[in-house]
Structures are given as C-alpha cells and as structure tokens.
Design an enzyme around this catalytic site. Structure first.
Site, PDB file in Angstrom:
ATOM      1  N   GLU A 114       0.844  -1.212   0.000  1.00 61.73           N
ATOM      2  CA  GLU A 114       0.000   0.000   0.000  1.00 61.73           C
ATOM      3  C   GLU A 114       0.870   1.250   0.000  1.00 61.73           C
ATOM      4  O   GLU A 114       2.001   1.203   0.468  1.00 61.73           O
ATOM      5  CB  GLU A 114      -0.832   0.083   1.291  1.00 61.73           C
ATOM      6  CG  GLU A 114      -1.807  -1.009   1.497  1.00 61.73           C
ATOM      7  CD  GLU A 114      -2.481  -0.886   2.869  1.00 61.73           C
ATOM      8  OE1 GLU A 114      -3.426  -1.632   3.090  1.00 61.73           O
ATOM      9  OE2 GLU A 114      -2.046  -0.051   3.701  1.00 61.73           O
ATOM     10  N   LYS A 116       2.415   4.468   1.516  1.00 66.24           N
ATOM     11  CA  LYS A 116       2.651   4.945   2.878  1.00 66.24           C
ATOM     12  C   LYS A 116       2.387   6.447   2.878  1.00 66.24           C
ATOM     13  O   LYS A 116       3.151   7.225   2.300  1.00 66.24           O
ATOM     14  CB  LYS A 116       4.078   4.648   3.320  1.00 66.24           C
ATOM     15  CG  LYS A 116       4.349   5.061   4.756  1.00 66.24           C
ATOM     16  CD  LYS A 116       5.704   4.561   5.229  1.00 66.24           C
ATOM     17  CE  LYS A 116       5.931   4.889   6.688  1.00 66.24           C
ATOM     18  NZ  LYS A 116       5.965   6.343   6.953  1.00 66.24           N
ATOM     19  N   ASP A 118       2.217  10.167   3.977  1.00 61.39           N
ATOM     20  CA  ASP A 118       3.053  10.997   4.832  1.00 61.39           C
ATOM     21  C   ASP A 118       2.187  12.046   5.519  1.00 61.39           C
ATOM     22  O   ASP A 118       2.213  13.222   5.178  1.00 61.39           O
ATOM     23  CB  ASP A 118       4.152  11.662   4.004  1.00 61.39           C
ATOM     24  CG  ASP A 118       5.237  12.255   4.888  1.00 61.39           C
ATOM     25  OD1 ASP A 118       5.249  11.938   6.095  1.00 61.39           O
ATOM     26  OD2 ASP A 118       6.050  13.028   4.376  1.00 61.39           O
ATOM     27  N   LYS A 319      10.857   2.871   2.560  1.00 59.32           N
ATOM     28  CA  LYS A 319      10.832   4.329   2.372  1.00 59.32           C
ATOM     29  C   LYS A 319      11.581   4.745   1.110  1.00 59.32           C
ATOM     30  O   LYS A 319      12.643   4.205   0.805  1.00 59.32           O
ATOM     31  CB  LYS A 319      11.429   5.029   3.601  1.00 59.32           C
ATOM     32  CG  LYS A 319      10.712   4.614   4.904  1.00 59.32           C
ATOM     33  CD  LYS A 319      10.114   5.752   5.675  1.00 59.32           C
ATOM     34  CE  LYS A 319      11.121   6.680   6.247  1.00 59.32           C
ATOM     35  NZ  LYS A 319      10.526   7.631   7.204  1.00 59.32           N
ATOM     36  N   CYS A 413      15.212  47.659   0.484  1.00 55.50           N
ATOM     37  CA  CYS A 413      14.309  46.953  -0.433  1.00 55.50           C
ATOM     38  C   CYS A 413      14.870  47.065  -1.860  1.00 55.50           C
ATOM     39  O   CYS A 413      15.165  48.168  -2.318  1.00 55.50           O
ATOM     40  CB  CYS A 413      12.931  47.583  -0.369  1.00 55.50           C
ATOM     41  SG  CYS A 413      11.828  47.011  -1.664  1.00 55.50           S
ATOM     42  N   CYS A 416      12.500  49.481  -4.104  1.00 49.93           N
ATOM     43  CA  CYS A 416      12.320  50.920  -3.940  1.00 49.93           C
ATOM     44  C   CYS A 416      13.441  51.566  -3.129  1.00 49.93           C
ATOM     45  O   CYS A 416      13.461  52.786  -2.957  1.00 49.93           O
ATOM     46  CB  CYS A 416      10.973  51.218  -3.286  1.00 49.93           C
ATOM     47  SG  CYS A 416      10.878  50.682  -1.577  1.00 49.93           S
TER      48      CYS A 416
END
Ligand code: NAD
Ligand code: ZN
Length: 678
Positions: A114, A116, A118, A319, A413, A416
């Site tokens: 099946e 798995k 998470d 896994k 920034c 600007c």
C-alpha cells in the site's frame, strides 16, 4: 569501538533523537531530514545490538515517538497504536519476506503493498456506526483527543454506511492519516509568507501543526483531509474479514476515504515490483507519500506473528529516498511580497531533480541562511520530495571556495530602496514603504483577481502599466482612473478601455466578502471573508469592530474566526494607512452588496446561543451557521443574557456556568427540533 566509547555514543544518539522527536512530533518543525533522522536511529539500533548491555527498554529504538502536546485531553486507545519498522533497501525488504515465511513455516503467503501516506497518524472510533472520537497516536498507548478538530474534516463521515455483506461493527477503531493537499499547503504557506511567519517545510508538518491547534475555528479554515486504512480494537471481533485486502474493500463500503490502490504480491520480487509501480504513480495521489507499506494479508496469521514493543512483526515500511542533488548557488535574489516581506530565493545552476529541472529554490528567510551559513558561490544540496517546492538543505563545505563570504541580507528593499525593517517577534524582514511599486502591484493584482473583485481586463500586464505610470498607488486610485490617460497606453484601443472602466465601475457593488478578501488582511481567506461579511454586513462596521466583537473570555464569538485571525483583522484596521484606504474606497462610491441579514431567518430573532462540548453530529461551525441562518446570535461566553446553551459531550465550565445562572441547556436533538420550527 570499545564499550566506553559505545556507551558515550549511545548516550549522545539518544539525546539527539529525543531532541529531534520533540521538534518533529510536538512542534512539527524538524531541523533535519527524515533520512538523516532514520540514519541516527539505525546507528543506535546497531550499537545496541552490538552492546546489549547498554540496550534499555525505554530507548527510542523500542518506543513509538510521542506526539502528545499541551492543551488536549489524553485518551487511552482500546488497542495500542504501533509504528512500523522501516528500510530503504531492496535487500532488507526481501529479508523481511523471507523472515515471515520462515516464522510461519510457509512459502505460499500473500502480502499487500500500500502507499505509505506521509501524514499524521490518527485513530477514529465509531460506535454503533457513529463517529464518537478521534485521537492522535500519542505514545501508542494514549494520545491527544482531537475529536472537535477532526469533525471539521469534510471527508470524514459522521456515520458508517451499512451495505449488504459489510456489517458495521458495534465498536471499531479505524486507523489512518490526516493530511493536507499540496494545493492547500501552498495556499496556507503563501499566506504565512505574506505575514512574515515561519513557513512549514512540507504538508505533513503543516497538517500536524494544524490538528494541534486549540481553536477548531482555525482548523476549519484549513481544509484537512483524511485517509483510512487500518483497524484497531473491534467489537465483536467476528465482525471483521479474514484479510487485509477484504478489509480495504470494507473501509470503502463504509463510505470512508481510503488509499487509491493496493497490490497483492507473493514473493520478494513481486513485492519490489509493486513498490516500483507505486513509486511511478504516487505523484498523482492527493496526499504525499514517503514510501510503501508491505503487510501480511491474512489477519489470523498477523495475530500469530504479533508485535514487538514498537511495531508489528507482520508489516514493514519501504521508504523512498527524497531526491537530492548538488549544484552551484549562483546568486541570491530577493522577492518582495504583497505586505512587503522580503524573501530570499536561491538562483541555481539548473539541475535535474525528481523529474524536473530545478533552477530556483526557496531560502525562507535571513535567519535560515545564517543558520545554514549559505553563501553565494557555494555548492549546495537541493532536495525535492514529490511535488514539493525544492529547498536548499545544506552546503557542501568541502567544496567551499576561499573567496566565498558570508551572505549579508540586503539592508534596503531591492524594489524601492527603502531601508528594510524587522519587526519584533517576526522572522521576516520587510520593506516598510506602502507605496513600494512591487507591493502596490501585488496588492492590486490580488484585489482584482478572480478570488476577490474579479475585475476583467485588470490582469498583470495592465496593473504593471498603471503602477509604472504612477496612476495607481493605492487601491482607491483604481476608481479614479482617467479615460484619456488610459488611451495613451500604447496598445490600448477605445473599446477595451471602456470595457475596463465599466468592469471597474461594476465592481463597486460586488459582494461584500469580495472586498474583505481583496483588502489582503493576513489569515483572511475567502471563507473567513464570507463569515465576516455575514456578521458585520458592511466595510465600516468591520473596520470599527474591536477585539471584543470577536473574542470574549478567550472564546471566539464568531464562528469561523479564532483569536489569531481576530488579532490580525483588528490590527489591520488599527493602522491609519489601511483605515484611510477603506475610507477612500467608500468615498469613491464603493458600496458592496451586504449579505441578507442573518441568512433571512427570523425564527431565532433576539435569541443568543452558546455552543459547548462536542455535539454528536454537527461541528460547532455547522451548528453556528444553522443558528445564524435562522436569525439567532452565537456567543462565546455564557451570561444572564444567553437564551440557550447547546451542550455536547465533554462540556466544561460553560455548562457549569449555565447551570449556575439558570440558563436553559439543550442538546443537539432539541436544537434541531427548534430549528424545524417545532
Ligand atoms: N526529521 C526528523 O527530525 C524526524 C523526527 C522524528 C521522526 N521522523 C520521521 O518519522 C518516522 C518515524 O515516525 P513513525 O513512528 O510515525 O513511523 P513511520 O512514519 O516511519 O511509519 C509508521 C506510521 O506510518 C503510518 N502509515 C502511513 N501509511 C500507512 C499504511 N498504508 N499502513 C500502515 N501505516 C501507515 C502509520 O501512521 C504508522 O504509524 C521516521 O522514520 C522519520 O522519518 C523524523
Ligand atoms: Zn520596497
């Protein structure tokens, strides 16, 4: 290794695992990848095997990781919830199959394979077919009672369907995972990014953080999903099929969401082939998967094999490795968000990862860069799990060139040039300039988008021009555009200009919730905007509302709005700039269409209800909506003015207060009777 060194290393490993468990299970903010965590555990298990003297019954290798947190009632599972042994290797998977065959002295055995999921492990109990409880795995013996939050999950039915050949047991604990879709994960993280909050690394962590919210109203704003695949305590036990495969069919028949597909395999080869097939198709699943779970199909034989202190002997998780690659970090650029948050982005030498070419990855924020000491010119490891946004997880220091200097986060920034600021208690750095062109652009695009005012013709390209020309600096400017100005825009023809102006004009009378959403208040999505529109009925009353209108005695008064969101809303309107925007929108002729008061009902006019405890079938939100639709009010605290307290199971202090004040207490059945007008 000599015993003294081994003892020291074992101690270190246990301490380090305990630290990562705390971050992962309780705070949902792991620092290291699952792969690295699993490697620590493997090293500890190997040392304990080599030096059995130091093996302890309460070593993390012998226990289920504990997710219990403050603020929830503990509930004891009727049957223990287990973890799974896991492996990343084909060889160990074959060994597992061979071991089961050997232990059962049989070769011809069936296994199911099946996905798995998470997500976050949960046990959901149905009694007489009715949903009565949802509990996290906790330490396997007892977990957190999250029933109220689980009831906000739309895909979790309140009742099991009975069908021919599939009986509904008197009592059954059904095990599964709560998860968030990728889409919802990105939506919420986008909001967090705008708000300058720490981003969640993946949907699993966000789902875990969400289910542990103490306020079901906040949980309801995020669309959690659930998938169910396993069984715990069942009564009577004969009411169960003989195989895992059949149980899967039963879960479906009961009307529960379950995994897309199961494979049946009879040998190591077949198991591995199924795992490959799953790996190839898992990208299309709604939930993230981190592997496959291989289980012995026969339930009686599962019982024969039993379990260790931590995991069943009849199952094994395989896994998948998260895909990782190394590449050159060419540059770090800065993105400016709608609220001015400056987000660093890694510009990478393009590299193939999980089937796509990756050239950019998020770096989250300045402190993440500092913590990992990421420098321009470094060789960095980039990881991408499934569909998740690629992230830079670390630096290969061996490849660091001497000329690489620590990264200095820009002080201004980039859009600007305004000096950036960091507000107290925030990880984000912001551009404080409200008229910063990038912020304005983003704000206007959000306002005009489908999810908000839905103004046709006001797409990205048009907004860019309006902002570049300086015609739009604030949202109200949209309603003062000059037709002659617009006609000077290169490609614009008369017809499309008039259409745009008409669309903007028409937006003045759009539904109220669209304006509320369009203002871009942190945490307030479309659903919350609708709740606010219903309760306040206008922009002005919303802007004037104080904290008291939302929260009384720590309880939310308005269904759908919790403490955090209420603070964000009140904070937004307390800001003079935002307040002026609202005033000027109204002055420009914006007259949103208010929803009809109380949903039009008058049955409960003048009555105030308080909801407490867990109702048998309705969520608190649903009950509140029904009451409000009938013209009633829902309040968060009991006073002499309360007309009725609607109490469910585990009702606490509010029930006691109602009894003390002599307020009438009713149950859900009575509420439904009253709503029916009886
Ligand atoms: N990164 C970190 O710091 C950190 C810390 C702690 C744990 N972890 C991760 O968590 C894992 C350990 O957690 P765990 O004990 O929950 O184990 P697990 O996640 O490896 O596997 C067990 C769980 O898988 C779930 N599951 C999903 N699909 C299933 C299915 N189809 N059938 C049966 N079970 C299914 C069940 O809830 C079960 O409890 C570790 O392997 C590690 O990857 C990471
Ligand atoms: Zn700026």
């Amino acid at each position: 290794m000599n015993p003294a060194d081994a003892a020291q290393r074992i101690d270190d490993l246990r301490a380090s695992i305990a630290h990562h468990d705390e971050l992962y299970y309780r705070q949902a903010e792991p620092e290291i990848t699952d792969r690295d965590y699993d490697a620590l555990k493997q090293e500890l298990a190997d040392l304990e095997a080599e030096f059995p003297l130091f093996a302890l019954a309460d070593s993390p290798t012998q226990k289920v990781g504990d997710d219990r947190s403050e603020g929830f009632q503990n509930y004891t599972h009727r049957e223990r919830m287990m973890s799974l042994d896991n492996t990343y290797s084909d060889e160990e998977m074959r060994e597992f199959i061979a071991r089961v065959q050997r232990d059962l002295e049989r070769e011809e055995l069936s296994f199911v394979v099946e996905p798995k999921i998470d997500g976050l492990a949960v046990s959901v109990t149905y009694e007489q077919g009715k949903l009565v409880r949802a509990v996290t795995r906790g330490n396997g013996v007892e977990g957190d009672d999250i029933t109220a939050n689980a009831r906000t999950i739309a895909s979790l039915p309140n009742e099991l369907k009975a069908t021919a050949g599939v009986p509904v047991p008197d009592v059954i604990e059904i095990r599964g995972e709560i998860y968030l879709t990728l889409e919802e994960f990105q939506r919420i993280n986008g909001e967090r990014e705008e708000a300058g909050l720490q981003l969640y690394a993946n949907p699993r962590n966000l789902a875990a953080g969400t289910i542990k919210q103490l306020d079901p109203a906040v949980v309801a704003q995020r669309k959690l999903e659930i998938v169910l695949y396993g069984r715990g305590y069942t009564e009577p036990v004969e009411a169960l099929p003989a195989t895992q495969e059949e149980f899967f069919a039963w879960v479906k028949a009961w009307g529960l969401p379950t995994v897309e597909k199961q494979w049946i395999a009879h040998s190591g080869d077949e198991v591995l082939a199924a795992i490959r097939e799953l790996d190839a198709m898992r990208g299309s699943f709604a939930y993230a998967t981190d592997g496959a779970v291989v289980k012995l199909d026969s339930i009686p034989l599962q019982r024969t094999l039993g379990a260790t202190s931590k995991a069943p002997r009849w199952a094994m998780a395989y896994k998948f490795e998260a895909e990782r690659a190394e590449t050159l970090l060419r540059d770090i650029t800065i993105q400016v968000g709608r609220t001015g948050v400056l987000t660093p982005v890694a510009e990478l030498e393009p590299v193939q990862l999980a089937g796509t070419t990756v050239s950019r990855a998020t770096l989250h924020n300045a402190s993440e860069i500092a913590r990992k000491d990421i420098r321009i010119g470094d060789t960095v490891a980039v990881e991408k799990a499934g569909e998740i946004i690629p992230a830079v997880i670390g630096v290969n220091l061996e490849k660091r060139k001497p000329e690489c200097v620590p990264y200095a986060f820009p002080e201004a920034c980039p859009a600007c040039g305004t000096a950036a600021v960091q507000l107290e208690g925030e990880v984000a750095v912001r551009c404080p300039n409200r008229e910063c062109p990038v912020q304005v652009r983003r704000r206007v695009i959000h306002f005009a988008s489908r999810a908000c005012l839905d103004i046709e013709g006001l797409g990205t390209a048009m907004v860019d021009q309006l902002v570049d020309k300086g015609w739009v600096k604030r949202l109200p400017d949209l309603y003062h555009l000059n037709r002659d100005d617009l006609l000077t825009l290169g490609k614009s023809v008369e017809k499309s200009t008039d259409k745009l102006l008409a669309a903007i004009e028409a937006s003045k009378t759009a539904e109220l919730w669209r304006f509320i959403h369009g203002l871009g208040i942190t945490h307030v999505g479309a659903a919350a905007a609708k709740d606010l529109a219903r309760v306040f009925g206008g922009l002005q009353p919303l802007a004037d509302a104080t904290m008291d209108a939302y929260i009384r005695e720590k309880e939310s008064v308005i269904s759908g709005i919790g403490q955090t969101m209420a603070e964000a809303i009140v904070g937004f309107f307390a800001d003079a700039y935002n307040r002026a925007v609202v005033d000027d929108l109204i002055a420009a002729g914006v007259q949103p269409e208010a929803p009809s008061a109380g949903g039009g009902g008058t049955l409960f006019a003048g009555l105030t209800f308080v909801l407490t405890g867990t109702l048998p079938t309705l969520t608190r939100n649903e009950a509140a909506e029904m009451i409000e639709a009938a013209g009633g009010k829902v309040s968060g605290s009991v006073s002499k003015k309360t007309s009725f307290v609607v109490a469910g199971s585990e009702a606490g202090s509010k029930l006691a207060k109602a009894e003390k004040l002599g307020v009438a207490v009713i149950d859900e059945a009575k509420l439904r009777e009253m709503l029916a007008g009886a």
